[in-house]
Scaffold this active site. Structure first.
Site, PDB file in Angstrom:
ATOM      1  N   THR A 136       0.910  -1.200   0.043  1.00  0.00           N
ATOM      2  CA  THR A 136       0.015  -0.159   0.015  1.00  0.00           C
ATOM      3  C   THR A 136       0.805   1.268  -0.023  1.00  0.00           C
ATOM      4  OG1 THR A 136      -1.641  -1.116   1.189  1.00  0.00           O
ATOM      5  CG2 THR A 136      -1.658   1.293   1.312  1.00  0.00           C
ATOM      6  N   GLY A 166      -9.954  -4.068   2.433  1.00  0.00           N
ATOM      7  CA  GLY A 166      -9.212  -3.885   3.415  1.00  0.00           C
ATOM      8  C   GLY A 166      -9.279  -2.494   4.309  1.00  0.00           C
ATOM      9  N   ASP A 167      -8.253  -1.850   4.775  1.00  0.00           N
ATOM     10  CA  ASP A 167      -8.200  -0.880   5.642  1.00  0.00           C
ATOM     11  C   ASP A 167      -8.018   0.384   4.827  1.00  0.00           C
ATOM     12  OD1 ASP A 167      -5.331   0.113   6.113  1.00  0.00           O
ATOM     13  OD2 ASP A 167      -5.437  -2.048   5.535  1.00  0.00           O
ATOM     14  N   THR A 186      -0.156   0.953   6.903  1.00  0.00           N
ATOM     15  CA  THR A 186       0.176  -0.047   5.545  1.00  0.00           C
ATOM     16  C   THR A 186       0.415  -1.333   6.328  1.00  0.00           C
ATOM     17  OG1 THR A 186       1.598  -0.907   4.191  1.00  0.00           O
ATOM     18  CG2 THR A 186       2.524   0.731   5.833  1.00  0.00           C
ATOM     19  N   GLY A 187      -0.043  -2.339   5.636  1.00  0.00           N
ATOM     20  CA  GLY A 187       0.097  -4.023   6.211  1.00  0.00           C
ATOM     21  C   GLY A 187      -0.927  -4.714   6.044  1.00  0.00           C
ATOM     22  N   GLY A 189      -4.751  -5.645   6.067  1.00  0.00           N
ATOM     23  CA  GLY A 189      -5.915  -5.001   6.194  1.00  0.00           C
ATOM     24  C   GLY A 189      -6.816  -5.576   7.180  1.00  0.00           C
TER      25      GLY A 189
END
Length: 270
Positions: A136, A166-167, A186-187, A189
């Site tokens: 991301t 996702g997030d 970032t990572g 989600g």
């Protein structure tokens, strides 16, 4: 570290970056910083954030825009979100199949009728770019008027089920901005959505904790619950203090102000 405004911070994802990826990632991060910072001359923090993220989307280097990974049906679905701290205006797009996700999110924000929208196009032939190891992308900025803006854009996770979100387009999770702070996450989600780390950082900063300590505290909380290798964050407060923290092997990131430009993939502190 504290900078005089304007200032912009960007990231290209937290993950297991390969050594051979570093130069390409650094060059793209630097280009995003420079192009985003140029927007301060013509506009405000929102233009800076959008241009920086759009640059990374177009690069094909990261999992966003032209570099987006494909889902299990073989097409891309992009998510993005953007938020203005002083007005709490926000816009997010989910499942976009072509074009720029961050620019579509900006359109939704400016329209002002809704915060989150799903893509209603029927395009199924979108192709993914060449992702090197990135994730991301996101940016946060502070302009001369004291406006804080945060934005995030992603292609999601490779092989995801169609319709998975996702997030990144969700305020408080993938991004968040108030009059106190701007944050981009970032990572993974599914983990970030359960913690809402961007909002937690805002809460801690509003209680008087520094942006550095707030980011570290929230990510350490995620690590304690879910283990390592799942999150990274950048943050910027209203005084121009910028920071980044992650629990992965590395995170492509950088900061630019009138004073200097810094870019990192592995070690180094903003």
């Amino acid at each position: 570290m504290r900078y005089k405004s304007p200032v912009i911070v960007v990231h290209g994802g937290a993950g297991s970056w390969r050594i051979t990826d570093q130069e390409r990632a650094k060059n793209t991060i630097k280009e995003a910083l420079v192009r985003g910072f140029e927007e301060f001359k013509r506009g405000s923090a929102i233009e800076a954030v959008v241009e920086a993220i759009y640059t990374m989307e177009e690069s094909g280097v990261f999992d966003a825009g032209k570099g987006s990974v494909k889902n299990s049906m073989g097409y891309i679905e992009m998510d993005a979100g953007i938020m203005i701290g002083n007005t709490l205006q926000a816009g997010g797009i989910m499942g976009l199949r072509e074009g720029s996700a961050i620019k579509r999110a900006l359109e939704i924000l400016k329209q002002g009728r809704h915060v989150l929208m799903i893509d209603n196009s029927k395009v199924m032939h979108s192709t993914s770019g060449s992702v090197i190891s990135g994730d991301t992308v996101g940016a946060v900025a502070l302009d001369n008027e004291g406006n804080l803006v945060a934005g995030t854009s992603t292609g999601g996770i490779s092989g995801k089920l169609p319709g998975r979100v996702g997030d990144s387009p969700i305020p408080g999770a993938g991004y968040y901005a108030t009059t106190n702070v701007a944050v981009s996450s970032t990572g993974i989600g599914e983990i970030i959505l359960k913690i809402l780390p961007a909002k937690e950082v805002d809460i801690l900063v509003s209680m008087g904790f520094s942006i550095e300590d707030s980011l570290r505290s929230v990510i350490n909380k995620v690590t304690k619950i879910f283990g390592k290798d799942n999150i990274g964050m950048i943050g910027l407060d209203r005084y121009g203090n910028a920071s980044a923290y992650y629990n992965t092997k590395g995170m492509a990131r950088g900061v630019m102000s009138s004073e200097e430009v810094k870019v990192f993939v592995f070690e180094g502190e903003i």
